[in-house]
Design an enzyme around this catalytic site. Structure first.
Site: not given
Ligand code: FES
Length: 238
Positions: A203
């Protein structure tokens, strides 16, 4: 004693009757087998009372002496026995509790598996190596002088999870963190991201080379496990 109570009292007639009754119930020849006074004895005065003198304290062997005179010495003995019993009891309880508690702790072979020993000379400066430790990735990074200076100079006010670099390392040359993103648990990529530390592609979380979160959805810095340096060339994690 029984006979002395019965003979002169109001029970004398019954006593006589009983005596006659017993005599009349005897089988022929039984009288010759009994002692002369057998027909008139009502108490078992021939029972031998055991002698407990060997077990009694010397101070109370004489029945003519008052037990008050030996109170102090007997108290001392009682206190000594009570104290000794208490000490032994406490020691036994401590041993039982210690064994019970230690039976719940991990055995030596399990503890050995929970640690990892890493040879630091295998990791070149500026590189990060990943190890498997307790089923998780472990990052060990040999930082450059530039990285050390950069991380030490970061303003804590800029950080989401404020922590000084010196509080995350034992030796500034080495940063050791768990390779588990604090957002949802992905494994970040080393030497990547906007801050040159670690980047989580799941993410888009960016960590610096101290493992601190700088950008993206992750809420916390990468976790620093317990470790120690037994010598200059070795680190033991766990
Ligand atoms: S940014 Fe979501 S798991 Fe690493």
């Amino acid at each position: 004693m029984m006979s002395s109570v019965l003979r002169p009292g109001v029970f004398s007639p019954y006593y006589q009757v009983t005596k006659q009754g017993v005599k009349s119930l005897m089988f022929p020849g039984a009288k010759e087998l009994l002692p002369a006074a057998a027909g008139t004895r009502l108490a078992h005065t021939d029972i031998k009372i055991p002698d407990f003198s060997d077990y009694r304290r010397p101070e109370v062997l004489d029945p003519q002496k008052s037990s008050q005179e030996s109170t102090e010495s007997r108290k001392a003995f009682s206190y000594l026995m009570t104290g000794a019993t208490t000490v032994i009891g406490v020691y036994a309880a401590k041993t039982v509790v210690t064994q019970f508690v230690s039976s719940m702790s991990a055995s030596a072979d399990v503890l050995a598996l929970s640690k990892i020993e890493i040879k630091l000379s295998d990791i070149p400066e500026g590189k990060n190596m990943t190890f498997k430790w307790r089923g998780k990735p472990l990052f060990v990074r040999h930082r450059t002088e530039k990285e050390i200076a950069t991380e030490a100079g970061v303003n804590l006010g800029e950080l989401r999870d404020p922590q000084h670099d010196k509080d995350r390392v034992l030796n500034p040359k080495w940063i050791i963190v768990l390779g588990v993103c604090t957002h949802l648990g992905c494994v970040p990529i080393a030497n990547a991201g906007d801050y040159g530390g670690y980047y989580c592609p799941c993410h888009g979380s960016h960590y610096d080379s101290s493992g601190r979160i700088r950008k993206g959805p992750a809420p916390l810095n990468l976790e620093v496990p317990y470790y120690e340096f037994p010598d200059e060339e070795t680190v033991i994690v766990g």
